[in-house]
Scaffold this motif. Structure first.
Motif, PDB file in Angstrom:
ATOM      1  N   THR A 165       5.939   4.021   1.060  1.00 52.73           N
ATOM      2  CA  THR A 165       5.649   5.443   0.847  1.00 52.73           C
ATOM      3  C   THR A 165       6.882   6.221   0.395  1.00 52.73           C
ATOM      4  OG1 THR A 165       4.931   7.492   1.926  1.00 52.73           O
ATOM      5  CG2 THR A 165       6.036   5.879   3.328  1.00 52.73           C
ATOM      6  N   ASN A 166       6.660   7.163  -0.513  1.00 53.77           N
ATOM      7  CA  ASN A 166       7.742   8.056  -0.948  1.00 53.77           C
ATOM      8  C   ASN A 166       7.940   9.208   0.023  1.00 53.77           C
ATOM      9  OD1 ASN A 166       8.622   6.690  -3.156  1.00 53.77           O
ATOM     10  ND2 ASN A 166       7.881   8.172  -4.679  1.00 53.77           N
ATOM     11  N   ASN A 167       7.062   9.336   0.989  1.00 59.88           N
ATOM     12  CA  ASN A 167       7.133  10.467   1.905  1.00 59.88           C
ATOM     13  C   ASN A 167       8.327  10.296   2.833  1.00 59.88           C
ATOM     14  OD1 ASN A 167       6.746  12.229   4.149  1.00 59.88           O
ATOM     15  ND2 ASN A 167       4.603  12.441   3.545  1.00 59.88           N
ATOM     16  N   ALA A 168       9.333  11.149   2.661  1.00 61.35           N
ATOM     17  CA  ALA A 168      10.596  11.007   3.417  1.00 61.35           C
ATOM     18  C   ALA A 168      10.604  11.858   4.683  1.00 61.35           C
ATOM     19  CB  ALA A 168      11.776  11.412   2.537  1.00 61.35           C
ATOM     20  N   THR A 180      15.383  11.523  -2.293  1.00 67.71           N
ATOM     21  CA  THR A 180      14.605  10.413  -1.734  1.00 67.71           C
ATOM     22  C   THR A 180      13.513  10.003  -2.730  1.00 67.71           C
ATOM     23  OG1 THR A 180      13.093  11.991  -0.681  1.00 67.71           O
ATOM     24  CG2 THR A 180      14.954  11.152   0.654  1.00 67.71           C
ATOM     25  N   ASN A 181      12.913  10.998  -3.404  1.00 71.59           N
ATOM     26  CA  ASN A 181      11.866  10.746  -4.396  1.00 71.59           C
ATOM     27  C   ASN A 181      11.653  12.020  -5.203  1.00 71.59           C
ATOM     28  OD1 ASN A 181      10.699  11.757  -1.805  1.00 71.59           O
ATOM     29  ND2 ASN A 181       8.827  11.906  -3.019  1.00 71.59           N
ATOM     30  N   GLU A 182      10.859  11.934  -6.258  1.00 71.51           N
ATOM     31  CA  GLU A 182      10.687  13.121  -7.122  1.00 71.51           C
ATOM     32  C   GLU A 182       9.220  13.434  -7.394  1.00 71.51           C
ATOM     33  OE1 GLU A 182      13.607  12.000 -10.330  1.00 71.51           O
ATOM     34  OE2 GLU A 182      14.494  13.899  -9.697  1.00 71.51           O
ATOM     35  N   GLY A 231      13.227   6.633  -4.387  1.00 73.48           N
ATOM     36  CA  GLY A 231      11.862   6.146  -4.156  1.00 73.48           C
ATOM     37  C   GLY A 231      11.184   5.617  -5.410  1.00 73.48           C
ATOM     38  N   LYS A 232       9.879   5.331  -5.258  1.00 76.51           N
ATOM     39  CA  LYS A 232       9.090   4.863  -6.406  1.00 76.51           C
ATOM     40  C   LYS A 232       9.157   5.916  -7.517  1.00 76.51           C
ATOM     41  CE  LYS A 232       5.820   4.975  -3.468  1.00 76.51           C
ATOM     42  NZ  LYS A 232       4.493   5.072  -2.841  1.00 76.51           N
ATOM     43  N   PRO A 233       9.245   5.553  -8.789  1.00 78.22           N
ATOM     44  CA  PRO A 233       9.055   4.222  -9.375  1.00 78.22           C
ATOM     45  C   PRO A 233      10.313   3.351  -9.414  1.00 78.22           C
ATOM     46  CG  PRO A 233       9.401   5.811 -11.107  1.00 78.22           C
ATOM     47  CD  PRO A 233       9.410   6.591  -9.820  1.00 78.22           C
ATOM     48  N   ASP A 274      -1.920   5.827  -5.737  1.00 76.60           N
ATOM     49  CA  ASP A 274      -2.758   6.922  -6.256  1.00 76.60           C
ATOM     50  C   ASP A 274      -2.054   7.723  -7.338  1.00 76.60           C
ATOM     51  OD1 ASP A 274      -1.950   9.899  -4.704  1.00 76.60           O
ATOM     52  OD2 ASP A 274      -1.019   8.025  -4.095  1.00 76.60           O
ATOM     53  N   ARG A 275      -0.790   7.383  -7.632  1.00 77.24           N
ATOM     54  CA  ARG A 275      -0.044   8.196  -8.596  1.00 77.24           C
ATOM     55  C   ARG A 275       0.512   7.301  -9.694  1.00 77.24           C
ATOM     56  NH1 ARG A 275       2.870  13.359  -8.450  1.00 77.24           N
ATOM     57  NH2 ARG A 275       2.437  13.679  -6.239  1.00 77.24           N
ATOM     58  N   LEU A 276       0.192   7.635 -10.923  1.00 76.42           N
ATOM     59  CA  LEU A 276       0.599   6.798 -12.061  1.00 76.42           C
ATOM     60  C   LEU A 276       2.121   6.748 -12.214  1.00 76.42           C
ATOM     61  CD1 LEU A 276      -2.029   7.980 -14.729  1.00 76.42           C
ATOM     62  CD2 LEU A 276      -1.996   5.754 -13.560  1.00 76.42           C
ATOM     63  N   PHE A 333       0.834  -1.209   0.000  1.00 77.16           N
ATOM     64  CA  PHE A 333       0.000   0.000   0.000  1.00 77.16           C
ATOM     65  C   PHE A 333       0.860   1.247   0.000  1.00 77.16           C
ATOM     66  CE2 PHE A 333      -4.349  -1.304   0.413  1.00 77.16           C
ATOM     67  CZ  PHE A 333      -4.272  -2.594   0.926  1.00 77.16           C
ATOM     68  N   ASP A 334       0.620   2.116  -0.949  1.00 70.41           N
ATOM     69  CA  ASP A 334       1.102   3.492  -0.877  1.00 70.41           C
ATOM     70  C   ASP A 334       0.311   4.133   0.271  1.00 70.41           C
ATOM     71  OD1 ASP A 334       2.218   6.024  -1.707  1.00 70.41           O
ATOM     72  OD2 ASP A 334       0.257   6.454  -2.546  1.00 70.41           O
ATOM     73  N   CYS A 335       0.818   5.237   0.806  1.00 76.04           N
ATOM     74  CA  CYS A 335       0.162   5.873   1.960  1.00 76.04           C
ATOM     75  C   CYS A 335      -0.562   7.171   1.614  1.00 76.04           C
ATOM     76  CB  CYS A 335       1.184   6.107   3.076  1.00 76.04           C
ATOM     77  SG  CYS A 335       1.893   4.577   3.711  1.00 76.04           S
ATOM     78  N   ASP A 336       0.205   8.217   1.280  1.00 73.56           N
ATOM     79  CA  ASP A 336      -0.447   9.508   0.970  1.00 73.56           C
ATOM     80  C   ASP A 336      -1.349   9.353  -0.252  1.00 73.56           C
ATOM     81  OD1 ASP A 336       2.588  11.262   1.806  1.00 73.56           O
ATOM     82  OD2 ASP A 336       0.796  10.958   3.011  1.00 73.56           O
ATOM     83  N   GLY A 337      -2.634   9.668  -0.058  1.00 72.22           N
ATOM     84  CA  GLY A 337      -3.572   9.603  -1.183  1.00 72.22           C
ATOM     85  C   GLY A 337      -4.231   8.253  -1.343  1.00 72.22           C
TER      86      GLY A 337
END
Ligand SMILES: O=C(O)[C@H](O)[C@H](O)COP(=O)(O)O
Ligand SMILES: [Mg+2]
Length: 302
Positions: free
Chosen positions: A57-60, A184-186, A219-221, A248-250, A23-27
């Motif tokens: 989660t990508n949230n760092a 960490t992510n973009e 982070g993802k992707p 929630d994000r493509l 599971f992704d978290c935000d959204g």
């Protein structure tokens, strides 16, 4: 073409097909500190059916331990070893992939959760929440003595971003031989309960523009997070064919799942809107399944 889930049978089929649910978290589970309706019940249902549940989660801004506290506060069952954030993945990347020498430091643009993951991984750092860097005073190179041992700049979501942090990060990347530019992510935007905010990718964008080069994004992707999960989750028989990524994000979650050979379920409670998956301007990134909200899986409770 994505399968639009709607009937109880659709959700029963998903439950039968997949043993591991990322599971992704935000959204997906929440917007900010507001839980998506039904998320708690659905996670309980999956655990009741002996499904493996992971949070990716990508949230760092938070460490795994911080996230555990957030889950506890929200009344959602979660265990630290089920939580994979880009802060944790970045720390593992620096120590185990880059193998940064112990006499080198990381200059951090980011928050206390990112610092905690670096500390837990034994990585020396500066910047971050240091009061000297968290200032709105104008920055001058005349008054600054850069640290020659900085071997990497790591940029994550920092809601206290300022010109001093950007100037120091820029100069470390410009001056220190071999200094690696890491993100960490973009994610371009960050979904909160009240609406969108600039995301981590928009925090590191000024550096990309000033330097004329892109960071190594963790982070993802990127597959780094999946490698991290597989490496740390040795007790679990991880079968990509029986694993589904819910996001929630493509261009992060769904591309992450597809690149990892996982099934993908897109929910519309975060960044992606209906118009991005249907009609003439639909994205070329097509999830396997779409449903409005993770709460829709409560159909399984009836
Ligand atoms: O800007 C960011 O860092 C992201 O928008 C955000 O934190 C993404 O978190 P996720 O949806 O991967 O849980
Ligand atoms: Mg998300």
């Amino acid at each position: 073409m994505a399968t639009r889930l709607s009937t109880r049978e659709d959700y029963v089929s998903l439950l039968d097909k997949y043993d591991t649910w990322l599971f992704d978290c935000d959204g997906v589970l929440w917007q900010g500190d507001t839980l998506v309706e039904g998320a708690t019940e659905v996670l309980q249902l999956l655990r009741h059916h002996k499904k493996a549940v992971m949070f990716v989660t990508n949230n760092a801004t938070k460490s795994r331990k911080n996230y555990k506290k957030k889950f506890d506060t929200l009344g959602v069952e979660a265990h630290v070893d089920e939580i994979y954030g880009s802060a944790f993945a970045a720390a593992v990347y620096i120590s185990s992939v880059m193998k940064m020498p112990k006499d080198k430091k990381v200059y951090v643009i980011g928050m206390d959760g990112l610092e905690e993951e670096l500390r837990d991984e034994g990585i020396a750092y500066l910047g971050g929440t240091d009061p000297e860097d968290n200032t709105l005073a104008s920055f001058s190179l005349k008054n600054w003595t850069p640290d020659p041992t900085v071997g990497a700049v790591l940029c994550g979501l920092d809601t206290s971003i300022n010109y001093t942090k950007l100037s120091k990060a820029f100069n470390y990347l410009l001056r220190n031989e071999g200094c690696t530019f890491l993100a960490t992510n973009e994610d371009s935007t960050y979904p909160t309960a009240e609406g969108l905010l600039p995301g981590a990718g928009s925090v590191s964008a000024p550096l990309r523009y000033a330097l004329g080069k892109d960071p190594v994004a963790i982070g993802k992707p990127k597959g780094t997070m999946l490698d991290c999960i597989k490496a740390k989750w040795v007790s679990h028989d991880f079968d990509p064919k029986r694993t589904i990524m819910v996001g929630d994000r493509l261009n992060t979650d769904i591309e992450f799942g597809k690149a990892g050979g996982l099934a993908t379920l897109l929910v519309l409670t975060g960044i992606t809107k209906e118009s991005e998956i249907t009609g003439p301007n639909a994205s070329p990134t097509v999830p396997d399944y779409v449903t409005n909200s993770i709460g829709d899986l409560r159909a399984l409770l009836s």
